[in-house]
Motif scaffolding. Structure first.
Motif, mmCIF file in Angstrom:
data_model
loop_
_atom_site.group_PDB
_atom_site.id
_atom_site.type_symbol
_atom_site.label_atom_id
_atom_site.label_comp_id
_atom_site.label_asym_id
_atom_site.label_seq_id
_atom_site.Cartn_x
_atom_site.Cartn_y
_atom_site.Cartn_z
ATOM 1 N N VAL A 1 -7.888 -2.108 -2.452
ATOM 2 C CA VAL A 1 -7.153 -1.354 -1.375
ATOM 3 C C VAL A 1 -7.518 -1.290 -0.329
ATOM 4 O O VAL A 1 -8.661 -1.084 0.061
ATOM 5 N N ILE B 1 -0.634 7.304 6.908
ATOM 6 C CA ILE B 1 -0.664 8.726 6.813
ATOM 7 C C ILE B 1 -0.486 9.365 8.288
ATOM 8 O O ILE B 1 0.334 10.336 8.625
ATOM 9 N N VAL C 1 -3.790 14.588 1.393
ATOM 10 C CA VAL C 1 -3.668 13.399 0.823
ATOM 11 C C VAL C 1 -4.278 13.484 -0.553
ATOM 12 O O VAL C 1 -5.567 13.635 -0.837
ATOM 13 N N ARG D 1 -3.876 10.481 -3.189
ATOM 14 C CA ARG D 1 -4.286 9.073 -3.362
ATOM 15 C C ARG D 1 -3.915 8.216 -2.337
ATOM 16 O O ARG D 1 -2.845 8.029 -1.570
ATOM 17 N N LYS D 2 -4.852 6.921 -2.412
ATOM 18 C CA LYS D 2 -4.489 5.846 -1.467
ATOM 19 C C LYS D 2 -4.508 4.646 -2.729
ATOM 20 O O LYS D 2 -5.563 4.558 -3.220
ATOM 21 N N GLN D 3 -3.571 3.894 -2.535
ATOM 22 C CA GLN D 3 -3.497 3.065 -3.657
ATOM 23 C C GLN D 3 -2.776 1.411 -3.078
ATOM 24 O O GLN D 3 -2.308 1.708 -2.031
ATOM 25 N N GLU E 1 -8.142 0.716 2.988
ATOM 26 C CA GLU E 1 -8.119 1.957 3.344
ATOM 27 C C GLU E 1 -7.558 2.261 4.617
ATOM 28 O O GLU E 1 -6.820 3.182 4.815
ATOM 29 N N HIS F 1 0.907 -1.234 0.097
ATOM 30 C CA HIS F 1 0.017 0.000 -0.286
ATOM 31 C C HIS F 1 0.832 1.118 0.010
ATOM 32 O O HIS F 1 2.063 1.294 0.337
ATOM 33 N N SER F 2 0.252 2.188 -0.411
ATOM 34 C CA SER F 2 0.880 3.514 -0.628
ATOM 35 C C SER F 2 -0.032 4.898 -0.610
ATOM 36 O O SER F 2 -1.055 4.405 -0.912
ATOM 37 N N VAL F 3 0.594 5.900 -0.204
ATOM 38 C CA VAL F 3 -0.053 7.094 -0.576
ATOM 39 C C VAL F 3 0.511 8.251 -0.910
ATOM 40 O O VAL F 3 1.839 8.040 -1.121
ATOM 41 N N CYS G 1 -3.987 2.337 4.420
ATOM 42 C CA CYS G 1 -3.360 3.642 3.906
ATOM 43 C C CYS G 1 -3.395 4.601 5.013
ATOM 44 O O CYS G 1 -2.547 5.535 5.046
ATOM 45 N N ASP G 2 -4.197 4.686 5.807
ATOM 46 C CA ASP G 2 -4.917 5.628 7.042
ATOM 47 C C ASP G 2 -3.621 5.691 7.985
ATOM 48 O O ASP G 2 -3.153 6.543 8.555
#
Length: 445
Positions: free
Chosen positions: A348, A357, A372, A374-376, A350, A282-284, A353-354
């Motif tokens: 994804v 962040i 933010v 993009r969440k991917q 989330e 995962h990445s943001v 991703c959170d």
């Protein structure tokens, strides 16, 4: 067995429109023996170019990456490509500094959602030796790394300066190489490959194994021959590739004297012998509240209040500042969800991703106050054989069938070398620019 000489007509089909497939197409069109009037290069991509990890990676380039037999070549080729094609403006190529950063994150209450899910290191840190918690022997935070709160830093250790590390924006880099290849005669087809078709090149008494489609079933066109067997082992030759056109839903078969499997974690779907699986990452991306200097940071962030529910000790997000006022953050990988049918079907999470962040926000107000964008998630192609590092580049034991997969987290870094070496194998009959015998797929297939 190497297929033919450079003067013979070549119908080259590359399966996969990620960075490896696009780099291979690019270097094939740059080979001295390439003649667009004689040779055909077709890239078949199931969804869209750079739809997987190639569009969602961090884009770090480093001379200390692995494997060492192709990294120096690839690092130099990245610079050559940037100089020749304006990579600084076109795909964000630049030299950066890289370091290990140890810090205490701010209060647990500011890190909402940090879960306890186990993760797998992406293997990018040189040595991977500090997971146990030993303090780093840092020499202090560089003055221009002013977007990290200095009072939270416990140690900083340089991994590489601008001579050893650089970066690109993976999506734009991949798209650019595909565009350059197309401009020189390569074709791009959007369609899902269903099978690779083989011909028998051994004795008449022998019969090749049937083509295998993506569900693992025998191809109807060849399964009827399976009753005719031979005591001797037959040799197969790649003959064509069949795909379903995305726009028309028609089944299309294109001739192929050479097939390059560059399908990343999907490689084994078409060639079951390939020991390749997928690690989800995962990445943001974040637009910071203010300008940030060019650094790639490998962090170890301690979270306060270890008695709180969900605490799992230090976390290790990677933070890359990009030249377009963007920060890219990625975390540990997981294998909780199997590789889906295509890149368009990647799930994804989330909450992961959170978590990322929250983790990086705990040491930087530039990030905490940023936006933010993009969440991917994506899947990295990794070898599932213990003790064998990737990638696998070269012939497979099937005439005309080549593999270029298993690059793990260094696909962007090692793509130019991979593409160049494959172009040499196909046109010259052997790799010339580096000794890659240790990466020969036939060693473990």
């Amino acid at each position: 067995m190497t297929m033919g000489g450079s003067d013979e007509r070549k119908d080259i089909v590359i399966i996969g429109g990620g960075i490896i497939g696009c780099a291979t197409a690019y270097y094939l069109t740059r080979h001295p023996s390439y003649d667009p009037k004689k040779h055909r290069i077709v890239v078949v991509e199931a969804t869209r170019v750079a739809g997987g990890a190639s569009g969602k990676a961090g884009g770090l380039l480093a001379v200390w990456a692995y494997p060492s037999n192709i990294v120096p070549l690839s690092f130099r080729l990245h610079q050559d490509l940037a100089l020749e094609h304006g990579g600084e403006d076109r795909w964000g190529y630049r030299r950066v500094s890289c370091g290990n950063l140890e810090a205490h994150g701010r209060k647990r209450s500011e890190l909402e959602g940090l879960g306890a899910a186990p993760g797998f290191s992406l293997g990018k840190r040189a040595g991977e030796t500090r997971k146990g918690g030993k303090a780093w022997s840092g020499t202090g935070l560089p003055k221009d790394l002013d977007w990290i709160l200095p009072e939270l830093v416990q140690g900083y250790e340089e991994m590489g300066g601008s001579r050893e590390t650089a970066q690109v924006h993976p999506y734009y880099f991949t798209m650019s190489l595909m565009d350059l290849a197309k401009a020189s005669g390569a074709e791009l087809v959007i369609g899902s490959v269903t099978k690779i078709n083989y011909a028998d090149v051994s004795s008449p008494a022998s019969t090749p194994p049937p083509a295998i489609d993506r569900s693992g079933n025998k191809s109807p066109s060849t399964s009827s021959l399976s009753s005719s067997t031979s005591s001797s082992r037959s040799r197969r030759k790649a003959e064509s590739v069949t795909y379903t056109d995305k726009e028309t839903s028609r089944s299309v078969t294109v001739p192929a004297s050479h097939v390059v499997l560059a399908a990343g974690p999907w490689t084994a779907r078409l060639f079951p012998a390939a020991p390749i699986t997928g690690l989800r990452a995962h990445s943001v991306t974040i637009t910071p509240a203010g300008p940030v200097s060019g650094y790639a940071l490998f962090t170890e962030i301690s979270i306060p209040s270890p008695t709180e529910v969900g605490y799992r000790g230090p976390v290790s997000p990677e933070i890359y500042a990009r030249p377009n006022n963007e920060i890219y953050v990625c975390g540990e990988g997981d294998m909780e969800v199997e590789v889906p049918e295509t890149t368009a079907d990647v799930e994804v999470d989330e909450s992961r991703c959170d978590d990322l962040i929250a983790q990086v926000s705990s040491i930087s107000d530039h990030i905490r106050l940023g936006r933010v964008t993009r969440k991917q998630a994506c899947y990295l192609p990794v070898l599932n054989i213990g003790g064998s590092g990737g990638p696998l580049i070269g012939e497979t034991g099937v005439d005309g069938l080549y593999m270029a997969s298993g690059h793990s987290c260094w696909g962007i870094n090692n793509a130019p070398a991979t593409g160049l070496l494959l172009s040499e194998m196909i046109f010259d009959g052997k790799a010339k620019s580096a000794d890659i015998r240790q990466l020969d797929p036939r060693r473990i297939l």
